[in-house]
Design a protein around this motif. Structure first.
Motif, PDB file in Angstrom:
ATOM      1  N   THR A 203       0.838  -1.194   0.000  1.00  0.00           N
ATOM      2  CA  THR A 203       0.000   0.000   0.000  1.00  0.00           C
ATOM      3  C   THR A 203       0.876   1.247   0.000  1.00  0.00           C
ATOM      4  O   THR A 203       2.071   1.170   0.245  1.00  0.00           O
ATOM      5  CB  THR A 203      -0.978  -0.024   1.197  1.00  0.00           C
TER       6      THR A 203
ATOM      7  N   ILE B 139      -7.515  -4.130  -0.192  1.00  0.00           N
ATOM      8  CA  ILE B 139      -7.772  -4.819   1.069  1.00  0.00           C
ATOM      9  C   ILE B 139      -9.272  -5.094   1.288  1.00  0.00           C
ATOM     10  O   ILE B 139      -9.635  -6.129   1.844  1.00  0.00           O
ATOM     11  CB  ILE B 139      -7.169  -4.038   2.269  1.00  0.00           C
ATOM     12  N   THR B 140     -10.126  -4.201   0.843  1.00  0.00           N
ATOM     13  CA  THR B 140     -11.558  -4.415   1.076  1.00  0.00           C
ATOM     14  C   THR B 140     -12.009  -5.743   0.469  1.00  0.00           C
ATOM     15  O   THR B 140     -12.778  -6.490   1.074  1.00  0.00           O
ATOM     16  CB  THR B 140     -12.393  -3.244   0.503  1.00  0.00           C
TER      17      THR B 140
ATOM     18  N   VAL C 288     -17.131   2.309   2.625  1.00  0.00           N
ATOM     19  CA  VAL C 288     -15.741   2.249   3.085  1.00  0.00           C
ATOM     20  C   VAL C 288     -14.829   2.983   2.109  1.00  0.00           C
ATOM     21  O   VAL C 288     -15.139   3.079   0.925  1.00  0.00           O
ATOM     22  CB  VAL C 288     -15.246   0.791   3.211  1.00  0.00           C
TER      23      VAL C 288
ATOM     24  N   PRO D   1     -14.244   9.461   3.506  1.00  0.00           N
ATOM     25  CA  PRO D   1     -15.377  10.057   4.228  1.00  0.00           C
ATOM     26  C   PRO D   1     -16.600  10.133   3.303  1.00  0.00           C
ATOM     27  O   PRO D   1     -16.465  10.343   2.100  1.00  0.00           O
ATOM     28  CB  PRO D   1     -14.872  11.468   4.556  1.00  0.00           C
TER      29      PRO D   1
ATOM     30  N   TRP E  11     -14.788   2.889   9.008  1.00  0.00           N
ATOM     31  CA  TRP E  11     -13.417   3.402   8.855  1.00  0.00           C
ATOM     32  C   TRP E  11     -12.425   2.299   9.188  1.00  0.00           C
ATOM     33  O   TRP E  11     -12.521   1.656  10.242  1.00  0.00           O
ATOM     34  CB  TRP E  11     -13.141   4.591   9.787  1.00  0.00           C
TER      35      TRP E  11
ATOM     36  N   GLN F 239      -8.324   0.512   7.496  1.00  0.00           N
ATOM     37  CA  GLN F 239      -7.192   0.659   6.569  1.00  0.00           C
ATOM     38  C   GLN F 239      -6.623  -0.703   6.199  1.00  0.00           C
ATOM     39  O   GLN F 239      -6.860  -1.681   6.913  1.00  0.00           O
ATOM     40  CB  GLN F 239      -6.038   1.399   7.241  1.00  0.00           C
TER      41      GLN F 239
ATOM     42  N   PRO G  46      -2.722   6.059  12.609  1.00  0.00           N
ATOM     43  CA  PRO G  46      -3.100   5.715  11.227  1.00  0.00           C
ATOM     44  C   PRO G  46      -2.896   6.837  10.222  1.00  0.00           C
ATOM     45  O   PRO G  46      -3.152   6.657   9.045  1.00  0.00           O
ATOM     46  CB  PRO G  46      -4.596   5.397  11.337  1.00  0.00           C
TER      47      PRO G  46
ATOM     48  N   ASP H 108      -4.597   9.677  10.020  1.00  0.00           N
ATOM     49  CA  ASP H 108      -5.854  10.314   9.619  1.00  0.00           C
ATOM     50  C   ASP H 108      -6.186  11.412  10.619  1.00  0.00           C
ATOM     51  O   ASP H 108      -5.944  11.265  11.819  1.00  0.00           O
ATOM     52  CB  ASP H 108      -7.006   9.295   9.624  1.00  0.00           C
TER      53      ASP H 108
ATOM     54  N   VAL I 280     -14.140  10.992  10.542  1.00  0.00           N
ATOM     55  CA  VAL I 280     -12.785  10.951   9.993  1.00  0.00           C
ATOM     56  C   VAL I 280     -12.677  12.014   8.913  1.00  0.00           C
ATOM     57  O   VAL I 280     -13.521  12.093   8.016  1.00  0.00           O
ATOM     58  CB  VAL I 280     -12.462   9.552   9.430  1.00  0.00           C
TER      59      VAL I 280
ATOM     60  N   ARG J 242      -6.641  12.012   5.314  1.00  0.00           N
ATOM     61  CA  ARG J 242      -5.226  11.760   5.608  1.00  0.00           C
ATOM     62  C   ARG J 242      -4.505  13.039   6.003  1.00  0.00           C
ATOM     63  O   ARG J 242      -4.773  14.106   5.467  1.00  0.00           O
ATOM     64  CB  ARG J 242      -4.535  11.175   4.378  1.00  0.00           C
TER      65      ARG J 242
ATOM     66  N   ASN K  55      -6.499  10.337  -1.629  1.00  0.00           N
ATOM     67  CA  ASN K  55      -7.505   9.295  -1.730  1.00  0.00           C
ATOM     68  C   ASN K  55      -8.376   9.572  -2.951  1.00  0.00           C
ATOM     69  O   ASN K  55      -9.304  10.361  -2.898  1.00  0.00           O
ATOM     70  CB  ASN K  55      -8.319   9.321  -0.439  1.00  0.00           C
TER      71      ASN K  55
ATOM     72  N   ARG L 166      -5.896   4.611  -2.337  1.00  0.00           N
ATOM     73  CA  ARG L 166      -4.807   5.313  -1.680  1.00  0.00           C
ATOM     74  C   ARG L 166      -3.629   5.470  -2.599  1.00  0.00           C
ATOM     75  O   ARG L 166      -3.099   4.502  -3.098  1.00  0.00           O
ATOM     76  CB  ARG L 166      -4.353   4.431  -0.524  1.00  0.00           C
TER      77      ARG L 166
END
Ligand code: WTA
Length: 664
Positions: free
Chosen positions: A273, A319-320, A395, A398, A422, A424, A516, A518, A530, A533, A539, A544
């Motif tokens: 990442t 990752i999601t 996800v 924001p 939220w 990562q 993180p 954020d 949130v 970053r 984003n 990312r």
């Protein structure tokens, strides 16, 4: 709009708190508000509840070993296999139920349903094939594949034989693939000939081969034939160290592979990442902690039950998709959907058509998609019966209250709770969100930290800030799904995530705080909003991207002297890439040169990083110490008030840049 609609919109606009419906709460997996106190009192043993969702070969001795922070270990000495948990243990009861419903691009072939038995069979065959190629325990296998069923099959096959996978998003460039394979010393690649985008075949192997030419060691490659005869025009021939997936699978038909017992702390996968520096970070996730975390959050937050059909529209290359298309849902034995295509092809109702046809119960997507749906208009969802939906999730970035409310009303018909989650790549799974069967929702705010988590909003000194004030989000206790380190780089792991707020000399875990990167604020009820970053990461459409990575791609273009990249507001993408470029003497500042710069970014990273604007400028605004003032460039991109620029070394440059941007 009818009068009734106008009235409804007005009411929604005012409303700040939304309660989950009784019908949802009654059936929710978690509906007892006592869970927050219970987990706090019983920490860290509360996480046994997550571990208990899984089948362990050897029971663990200790829930958490925090004797060497920040190198935490969870479920120590337990052994477990992820593929067994996602497949074998469901066979008795759910063998004939769909594990994966794959919806391909609408070309000439049918969609694919893989039952748990079928998926189990294929994973075994693939595991045998990979092993035959030489893949051993702990060898990193890279996957460079789009959303085709062979991707989760290959991932689970690796999990079965204890080989960590490293999935590289198919939209990334050849260079990005090479960098990641080199960084992970990965000698194996699974990829495909090509795939479809909006109905047309797209060459992928060419890009993979180009990437392979930049890999410093010998490799073996497996190539899935996705396009069949539609890929003939690409004229691919497999090299000697390249193998056809179909042939390998046929050669191992009916094979059964004994799952390898993995220590809870053994690596399940790596995921690269973006971070502050140009070099991507290899986030290491482990078998026991990660799988417990994704299973528990899938159950508690997404409310997944085995009989559900669950639809997450993310790509498995991020990752999601790892956590909430593959591991979490399959660990729970549910039906998980995979969609190969885009939401606007063949028409802008594609997702709603899929939800209706498959009677999906949950939809988990990104705010950028919701903003696009809003722009397209309500007629697209309105054409479809979406009443199967029970829960909605978002996800990646924001979500503003307007988009939240649109989603709640037009997709969820005001009946489905919306979870704004939220988390990562590094956290492995969800961290801050409402539990949908317990908590009220506040549009725009993700919610409180999940039970058992301690998240705080602090100032630069680490002191908690008052409700309503902006500060930095921190996580003050470890959790099972957390990354364990950056691959082969413990030092950078500490530097990137812990150094800011921890007493790094202490061996007491209470002195260690995860950062993180954020910004966030908290309200009187403990709900966290949130803000985005605070490092040099932007984003774009929930993806990312490191500004340094893009800058180094641009500086690599001949004729460029210096570059600064920032994120500017964008209606649909959330943020878009703005590139400020200083050219070398003699280089003409033409549109053709702009195109070359854009191409440089596409080659180095991929289309997701495509600059929205390339702005030529004679200088960049710098502090007296020579640091580029990105914040200022962002404000210029967003046409905001620039405040006091007098501390700059070269304040006059700001006006010059602003003029150029306005002319563009
Ligand atoms: C952002 C994606 C606000 C955040 C799972 C984080 C969010 C980064 C949210 C991680 C949310 C993610 N609200 N911002 N609900 N979810 N983010 O690693 O800035 O691709 O640090 O993981 O996305 O992005 P990553």
């Amino acid at each position: 709009m009818s009068d009734e609609d106008v009235e409804l919109e007005a009411r929604l606009e005012e409303q700040e708190v939304f309660e989950p419906s009784d019908s949802f709460v009654e059936q929710a997996n978690v509906s007892d508000a006592g869970i927050y106190d219970e987990f706090e009192e019983n920490w860290p043993e509360c996480w046994e509840q997550a571990a208990e969702l899984l089948d362990w070969e050897e029971e663990y001795d200790q829930v958490l070993d925090n004797s060497n922070p920040p190198f935490y270990e969870w479920f120590t000495d337990g052994t477990i296999n992820a593929s067994t948990n996602c497949l074998d243990r469901h066979l008795d009861e759910r063998g004939d139920e769909a594990a994966i419903e794959w919806v391909g691009e609408p070309v000439d072939e049918d969609n694919v349903t893989l039952t748990y038995s079928e998926l189990h069979e294929k994973v075994n065959e693939a595991a045998a094939a990979l092993r035959d190629l030489g893949v051993g325990e702990d060898d990193v296998v890279t996957m460079y594949m789009p959303m085709i069923p062979e991707l989760p099959i290959a991932m689970l096959a690796c999990a079965r034989i204890g080989a960590p996978h490293s999935v590289v998003f198919a939209g990334f460039s050849a260079d990005a693939l090479a960098t990641r394979m080199n960084a992970a010393d990965s000698e194996y690649l699974v990829t495909c000939d090509g795939y479809y985008r909006r109905g047309d075949p797209l060459d992928h192997l060419d890009k993979a081969n180009e990437g392979l030419s930049g890999v410093e060691h010998d490799t073996e490659t497996v190539v899935v034939d996705r396009l069949g005869p539609n890929g003939d025009d690409f004229g691919h021939d497999l090299a000697e160290d390249q193998h056809d997936w179909g042939e390998l699978m046929a050669a191992h038909e009916g094979a059964e592979v004994e799952p390898v017992d993995r220590d809870a702390e053994d690596m399940l996968f790596l995921m690269y990442t973006s971070g502050t520096t140009g070099e991507p970070k290899g986030v290491k996730h482990t078998t026991g902690g990660y799988l417990s975390w994704t299973a528990w959050t899938s159950q508690a937050v997404l409310d997944i039950k085995p009989e559900d059909t669950y639809f997450c529209s993310a790509d498995i290359g991020w990752i999601t998709g790892h956590s909430y298309i593959v591991y979490g849902p399959l660990a729970l034995g549910t039906t998980t959907m995979m969609y190969e295509g885009t939401p606007d092809h063949p028409d802008r109702d594609r997702l709603w058509e899929i939800v209706e046809e498959y009677e999906a119960n949950q939809l988990y997507t990104a705010p950028t998609a919701i903003r696009a749906f809003m722009k397209w208009g309500t007629e697209y969802p309105d054409e479809h019966d979406l009443s199967s939906l029970r829960l909605l999730g978002t996800v990646g970035e924001p979500i503003n209250p307007r988009a939240w409310k649109w989603y709640y009303k037009h997709i969820g018909n005001e009946e489905c709770p919306v979870v704004d989650t939220w988390w990562q790549t590094e956290t492995g799974g969800m961290m801050v969100t409402t539990l949908p069967g317990v908590k009220d929702m506040k549009p725009g705010s993700a919610g409180p930290p999940l039970p058992g988590l301690d998240a705080r909003i602090v100032d630069t000194n680490g002191e908690e800030v008052d409700p309503g004030r902006a500060g930095y989000l921190t996580v003050n206790k470890p959790w099972p799904g957390m990354l364990r380190t950056l691959y082969k780089n413990d030092e950078r792991f500490i530097e990137e995530y812990w150094a800011e707020y921890s007493d790094t000399d202490s061996s007491n875990s209470d002195d260690w705080v995860y950062f993180p990167e954020d910004g966030a604020k908290i309200d009187e009820d403990g709900y966290i909003t949130v803000l985005g970053r605070v490092d040099d990461v932007i984003n774009v459409s929930g993806h990312r991207l490191g500004t340094m990575e893009i800058e180094s791609a641009i500086v690599g273009v001949e004729g460029v002297a210096e570059a600064a990249v920032v994120g500017g507001d964008h209606e649909v993408k959330g943020e878009a890439v703005y590139a400020y470029v200083i050219t070398e003497e003699g280089q003409e500042e033409t549109d053709e040169f702009r195109e070359e710069i854009v191409q440089g970014v596409l080659d180095a990273i991929g289309p997701i990083a495509r600059p929205e604007q390339v702005i030529f400028t004679p200088e960049l605004p710098k502090t007296r110490s020579g640091k580029i003032m990105r914040r200022l460039l962002e404000d210029i991109a967003n046409e905001e008030d620039l405040g006091d620029t007098s501390t700059l070394r070269n304040p006059e440059i700001v006006e010059d840049i602003r003029k150029v941007v306005q002319e563009d």
